[in-house]
Design a protein around this motif. Structure first.
Motif, mmCIF file in Angstrom:
data_model
loop_
_atom_site.group_PDB
_atom_site.id
_atom_site.type_symbol
_atom_site.label_atom_id
_atom_site.label_comp_id
_atom_site.label_asym_id
_atom_site.label_seq_id
_atom_site.Cartn_x
_atom_site.Cartn_y
_atom_site.Cartn_z
ATOM 1 N N TRP A 31 -8.107 1.318 7.511
ATOM 2 C CA TRP A 31 -9.234 1.988 6.854
ATOM 3 C C TRP A 31 -10.150 0.973 6.180
ATOM 4 N N LEU A 32 -9.562 -0.172 5.774
ATOM 5 C CA LEU A 32 -10.349 -1.228 5.120
ATOM 6 C C LEU A 32 -11.468 -1.724 6.029
ATOM 7 N N SER B 17 -16.920 -4.129 -4.078
ATOM 8 C CA SER B 17 -15.463 -4.258 -4.179
ATOM 9 C C SER B 17 -14.992 -5.609 -3.657
ATOM 10 N N PRO B 18 -14.516 -6.483 -4.550
ATOM 11 C CA PRO B 18 -14.010 -7.784 -4.086
ATOM 12 C C PRO B 18 -12.921 -7.625 -3.037
ATOM 13 N N MET B 19 -12.138 -6.543 -3.125
ATOM 14 C CA MET B 19 -11.062 -6.367 -2.157
ATOM 15 C C MET B 19 -11.610 -6.101 -0.753
ATOM 16 N N SER B 20 -12.702 -5.353 -0.682
ATOM 17 C CA SER B 20 -13.311 -5.073 0.616
ATOM 18 C C SER B 20 -13.863 -6.355 1.233
ATOM 19 N N LEU C 81 0.842 -1.196 0.000
ATOM 20 C CA LEU C 81 0.000 0.000 0.000
ATOM 21 C C LEU C 81 0.881 1.252 0.000
ATOM 22 N N THR C 82 0.347 2.358 -0.549
ATOM 23 C CA THR C 82 1.111 3.597 -0.451
ATOM 24 C C THR C 82 1.059 4.123 0.981
ATOM 25 N N LYS C 83 0.026 3.745 1.714
ATOM 26 C CA LYS C 83 -0.072 4.132 3.131
ATOM 27 C C LYS C 83 -0.223 2.878 3.977
ATOM 28 N N GLN D 249 -2.152 2.905 7.254
ATOM 29 C CA GLN D 249 -3.594 3.178 7.232
ATOM 30 C C GLN D 249 -4.405 1.994 6.727
ATOM 31 N N PHE D 250 -3.784 0.779 6.769
ATOM 32 C CA PHE D 250 -4.491 -0.381 6.221
ATOM 33 C C PHE D 250 -5.834 -0.605 6.927
ATOM 34 N N THR E 115 -15.351 0.011 6.890
ATOM 35 C CA THR E 115 -16.451 0.027 5.924
ATOM 36 C C THR E 115 -16.596 -1.348 5.263
ATOM 37 N N GLN F 47 -17.667 -2.425 1.444
ATOM 38 C CA GLN F 47 -18.064 -1.988 0.103
ATOM 39 C C GLN F 47 -18.486 -3.236 -0.667
#
Lengths: 191, 332
Positions: free
Chosen positions: B74-75, B83-86, B66-68, B71-72, B78, B80
């Motif tokens: 943050w996933l 979004s398959p990633m969520s 991740l660029t941050k 802040q992982f 929420t 979503q």
């Protein structure tokens, strides 16, 4: 779901109408954008695609100014796991840079390759249609600077706007329209 | 043609691979617990001991990409649904928890007795009264966690393919077959890891016992490899006979830069050679009702090849997929 190709559900629909025949590939739009939006060196929010057609000796090269298509049905927004990419009521697709964790899934999902990683913001970035200028009543920087008059910008749902009149009187095409993305960049077909 | 930038790199490949190995190891361990009980106890234990390890390593890679990275989390504020990633993040969290609990339950005695838990509701807030689990309780707990984790593990295995497949902009990925292929490959690499560890660890079990567990693992892996082959064949036929962009995307593997790695690395070394070795091992069982013809060397080699093939498969899909495009790659 409404057919994204018709796009009549929004009150306002900001669109670009590009005239490739008027583009001379001077790249002033790219410079204007980078200055206006502090785009890091090496990255670009807009670009000129070179389309070569025909076979030697009957070759044709046309320049297609491009940036984020601000799709009505954006594939990037759909895959964002944190909800950082969102769409305004007028169809403009934006990124909440604080919410973006940089997973780069949206970069993979964009069929136009409009997104890049902004190392300074540690987030993914792209064209915003110069939303800060737009909300102040000004056109995007790239439109203002275009010396050939290849870039036109306006509200598609206003029948009196320049873009509506252009589309009413010309043949046009959009990129990857068949996939149902509902892109907001229209290209006037060449003569 | 313009140069393609690879935004997803080898860190993502490692993560997809390790998540698959963990899911496969958990599922095979759960399956062994239900199908064999005491007969497959060693396999169940090896699978349970493996399950959380590659995944935790892979999740580290994922966060690091991740660029941050900090802040992982943050996933996890929420969900979503589109979004398959969520969905995958939640699935992976749930699976990690289950595999860690399962790991603790399979720790051999006497170390397991160090694990103390409350036995009555009233004891929850007074840890001094907690006691170690009895043999009977552990047996029940293992079965319960295995049952819950079974569908979650399959979900993790499938999710790694859905993550790629759910993107219409990448024609090489944009087919449901990628999810199937990744699922069966995940299960196969998980079984292969158990086989590899079983081949490396000195075993004191009797010959009959070893025959049963080898028969089980080798048969399951052989079936999974056959499934993979039957997915790859229609995958190529469909892509090659599909629209321009799909046909173009398989050209990357049929003559393009990834051809050798795919046909030699994935197909020959990762699928066909292990299948041949496993066929040789199972041959006496099928034809003469004799014991599995197993040598630790060849069993280890075939398991190691399955792992190499599984890693290469993901490597090639992640990289070649990013080159594949629906719109022609016009010069900019």
């Amino acid at each position: 779901m409404a057919n994204p190709a018709t796009e009549t559900t929004r009150k306002k629909r900001w669109v670009f109408v590009m005239e490739p025949d008027r583009c001379i590939d001077c790249e002033a739009c790219m410079v204007a954008c980078s200055v206006e939006n502090h785009v890091p060196i090496g990255e670009h929010r807009n670009w000129i695609a070179h389309r070569e057609t025909g076979a030697f000796p009957d070759l044709n090269l046309s320049f297609m100014p491009e940036n984020c298509h601000h799709c009505d049905n954006p594939p990037c927004e759909r895959v964002c796991p944190t909800g950082a990419t969102y769409q305004r009521d007028d169809g403009i697709v934006l990124i909440d840079y604080d919410k973006c964790i940089g997973c780069k899934y949206c970069i993979q999902a964009c069929p136009y390759d409009a997104r890049y990683v902004n190392e300074e913001k540690q987030a993914v970035d792209k064209c915003t249609f110069c939303v800060h200028r737009l909300d102040a009543g000004q056109p995007p920087a790239c439109v203002e600077t275009c010396i050939g008059g290849a870039r036109h910008f306006g509200d598609l749902n206003d029948p009196e706007s320049e873009v509506s009149k252009l589309l009413a009187t010309h043949d046009y095409t959009r990129l990857y329209e068949e996939a149902g993305t509902g892109p907001a960049i229209y290209y006037i077909r060449g003569k | 043609m313009r140069e393609v930038e690879f935004h997803w790199n080898v860190l993502i490949v490692i993560y997809l691979f390790t998540a698959g190995v963990s899911a496969g190891a958990f599922v095979i361990s759960g399956l062994a617990t239900y199908l064999g009980g005491a007969k497959y106890k060693r396999i169940s234990r090896i699978g349970a001991m493996i399950a959380p390890c590659p995944l935790i390593f892979g999740l580290g890679m994922l966060v690091f990409d991740l660029t941050k990275p900090l802040q992982f989390w943050w996933l996890f504020l929420t969900v979503q649904w589109t979004s398959p990633m969520s969905i995958g993040s939640w699935l992976l969290t749930f699976f990690s928890l289950l595999s860690i609990i399962y790991f603790l339950l399979w720790i051999p005695r006497p170390w397991r007795d160090l694990l103390r838990v409350p036995h009555r509701w009233g004891e929850i807030f007074s840890p001094k009264r907690w006691q170690s689990l009895s043999r009977r309780d552990v047996g029940i707990a293992r079965r319960v966690i295995a049952a819950i984790g079974f569908p979650v593990g399959l979900g993790v295995g499938m999710y790694t393919g859905v993550l790629l497949g759910a993107i219409p902009a990448r024609p090489l990925w944009n087919t449901p077959m990628v999810a199937q292929l990744f699922l069966f490959s995940a299960m196969s690499t998980g079984v292969a890891t158990v086989l590899l560890i079983a081949a490396l660890v000195r075993d004191k079990s009797d010959a009959d016992h070893l025959h049963h567990e080898r028969h089980f693992l080798v048969s399951v892996d052989a079936v999974l490899i056959v499934f993979e082959i039957f997915i790859i064949i229609p995958f190529f036929l469909h892509q090659a006979l599909n629209t321009w962009s799909s046909a173009e995307s398989v050209n990357l593997i049929m003559g393009g830069p990834y051809t050798l790695a795919f046909w030699v690395g994935v197909i020959l070394l990762g699928l066909l050679v292990p299948l041949a070795i496993e066929g040789f091992e199972l041959y006496p069982v099928v034809w003469r009702e004799a014991a599995v013809k197993y040598s630790r060397l060849w069993g280890g080699v075939s398991a190691a090849l399955v792992l190499v093939g599984g890693f290469l498969l993901r490597y090639i899909f992640v990289y070649a997929g990013q080159v594949s495009h629906f719109l022609p790659l016009l010069e900019r």
